[in-house]
Design a protein around this motif. Structure first.
Motif, PDB file in Angstrom:
ATOM      1  N   ILE A   1       0.795  -1.235  -0.120  1.00 44.71           N
ATOM      2  CA  ILE A   1       0.197   0.078   0.010  1.00 44.71           C
ATOM      3  C   ILE A   1       0.864   1.202   0.201  1.00 44.71           C
ATOM      4  O   ILE A   1       1.815   1.388   0.829  1.00 44.71           O
ATOM      5  CB  ILE A   1      -0.932   0.061   1.377  1.00 44.71           C
TER       6      ILE A   1
ATOM      7  N   LYS B   1      -9.318  -1.424  -9.291  1.00 47.62           N
ATOM      8  CA  LYS B   1      -7.837  -1.131  -8.647  1.00 47.62           C
ATOM      9  C   LYS B   1      -7.129  -0.393  -9.679  1.00 47.62           C
ATOM     10  O   LYS B   1      -6.483   0.694  -9.396  1.00 47.62           O
ATOM     11  CB  LYS B   1      -7.078  -2.236  -8.222  1.00 47.62           C
TER      12      LYS B   1
ATOM     13  N   PRO C   1     -12.072   4.487  -5.593  1.00 47.13           N
ATOM     14  CA  PRO C   1     -11.879   4.057  -4.173  1.00 47.13           C
ATOM     15  C   PRO C   1     -12.626   3.040  -3.671  1.00 47.13           C
ATOM     16  O   PRO C   1     -12.529   2.379  -2.490  1.00 47.13           O
ATOM     17  CB  PRO C   1     -12.575   5.582  -3.518  1.00 47.13           C
TER      18      PRO C   1
ATOM     19  N   GLY D   1      -8.189   3.203 -10.117  1.00 47.96           N
ATOM     20  CA  GLY D   1      -8.236   4.154  -8.915  1.00 47.96           C
ATOM     21  C   GLY D   1      -9.433   4.338  -8.236  1.00 47.96           C
ATOM     22  O   GLY D   1      -9.327   5.343  -7.301  1.00 47.96           O
TER      23      GLY D   1
ATOM     24  N   GLU E   1      -1.783   6.737   0.702  1.00 49.19           N
ATOM     25  CA  GLU E   1      -3.313   6.131   0.888  1.00 49.19           C
ATOM     26  C   GLU E   1      -3.537   5.692   2.264  1.00 49.19           C
ATOM     27  O   GLU E   1      -4.635   5.428   2.739  1.00 49.19           O
ATOM     28  CB  GLU E   1      -3.388   4.893   0.038  1.00 49.19           C
TER      29      GLU E   1
ATOM     30  N   ARG F   1      -8.442   4.998   1.934  1.00 47.37           N
ATOM     31  CA  ARG F   1      -8.643   6.375   1.998  1.00 47.37           C
ATOM     32  C   ARG F   1      -9.980   6.794   2.313  1.00 47.37           C
ATOM     33  O   ARG F   1     -10.371   7.781   2.940  1.00 47.37           O
ATOM     34  CB  ARG F   1      -8.288   7.144   0.563  1.00 47.37           C
TER      35      ARG F   1
ATOM     36  N   PHE G   1      -5.071  -4.358   3.965  1.00 51.44           N
ATOM     37  CA  PHE G   1      -4.342  -3.950   2.634  1.00 51.44           C
ATOM     38  C   PHE G   1      -2.762  -4.349   2.847  1.00 51.44           C
ATOM     39  O   PHE G   1      -1.989  -4.281   2.036  1.00 51.44           O
ATOM     40  CB  PHE G   1      -4.491  -2.318   2.419  1.00 51.44           C
TER      41      PHE G   1
ATOM     42  N   THR H   1      -9.102   0.844  -1.316  1.00 53.08           N
ATOM     43  CA  THR H   1      -8.219   1.614  -0.645  1.00 53.08           C
ATOM     44  C   THR H   1      -8.658   2.202   0.833  1.00 53.08           C
ATOM     45  O   THR H   1      -9.932   2.074   0.963  1.00 53.08           O
ATOM     46  CB  THR H   1      -7.622   3.040  -1.375  1.00 53.08           C
TER      47      THR H   1
ATOM     48  N   VAL I   1      -6.154   0.098   7.932  1.00 51.24           N
ATOM     49  CA  VAL I   1      -5.102  -0.467   6.812  1.00 51.24           C
ATOM     50  C   VAL I   1      -4.798  -1.853   6.892  1.00 51.24           C
ATOM     51  O   VAL I   1      -4.427  -2.408   5.828  1.00 51.24           O
ATOM     52  CB  VAL I   1      -3.832   0.390   7.486  1.00 51.24           C
TER      53      VAL I   1
END
Length: 230
Positions: free
Chosen positions: A64, A176, A181, A179, A68, A202, A83, A200, A80
């Motif tokens: 990752i 993915k 989300p 991009g 991000e 984010r 990931f 992600t 997190v």
């Protein structure tokens, strides 16, 4: 194949969604102790000198980009973890080469999804007659802006197959690479419910622990119970 460009994008708005994590895995705090990427790199380098288990706790950070990681939010480590601790066997929207954060619109939806996958796994374990599995319930605040709305895809589409993930994994890879989300989609295990697959962390604004839940195995999962408020 789904035409990703033809699908609508979510206009935005904060939603509360739910997730379960197996309580046999210890909690991780390294991402929660800092406010930005620079602080994280310094703290990680310092702790790595004295904590030989740090890499196992943090996971594979190469999976990752640091930019991000939503440093500064409550429960950043929970956001997190999927990931950096990737399921190499894959999942509905991943072939195992990248992580996805899966969420349900209610805790019951999350329980239905996890119950299915637990039964599938433990059914293949020989001589398992009785066991108790305990999970942490997590409440997640997420921002939907920019997510792809998979509710526009007919429910009969192969990406929603209950057993064959080939079509859904192709869509996950496209998401993915684009991009995006994440994806909002109908739950396969809880009819009428909604799930999200985040590509992600984010979009995550906060994650907090809610309660613990147990699943009792006796040839199949025979009961699911809430066992504590926190």
């Amino acid at each position: 194949m789904v035409n990703l460009g033809a699908l609508p994008r979510m206009p935005g708005g904060e939603r509360c969604a739910y997730r379960l994590v197996n309580s046999k895995f210890p909690t991780i705090s390294v991402f929660d102790d800092v406010a930005n990427a620079d602080e994280f790199e310094a703290l990680y380098a310092l702790q790595a000198l004295t904590n030989p288990r740090l890499q196992n706790e943090a996971g594979n950070l190469n999976l990752i980009p640091t930019e991000e990681i939503p440093f500064g939010i409550r429960g950043c480590s929970y956001a997190v973890a999927p990931f950096t601790h990737v399921n190499l066997d894959g999942s509905r929207f991943s072939d195992g080469s990248f992580g996805v954060l899966y969420l349900g619109d209610t805790i019951d939806t999350a329980l239905a999804e996890v119950r299915h996958h637990q039964e599938t796994y433990w059914r293949n374990v020989p001589d398992l007659s009785f066991e108790r599995f305990v999970f942490r319930g997590l409440a997640c605040d997420v921002e939907e802006a920019g997510m792809v709305d998979g509710l526009a895809i007919p429910r009969e589409h192969p990406i929603y197959s209950p057993v064959d993930y080939s079509a859904s994994r192709r869509l996950g890879l496209a998401l993915k690479e684009d991009g995006a989300p994440g994806l909002r989609y109908p739950s396969v295990r809880a009819p009428g419910a909604t799930c999200w697959g985040l590509m992600t962390p984010r979009p995550v604004m906060a994650i907090v622990q809610t309660a613990h839940y147990e699943m009792i195995w006796s040839g199949s999962i025979v009961s699911v119970n809430r066992v504590s408020p926190t």
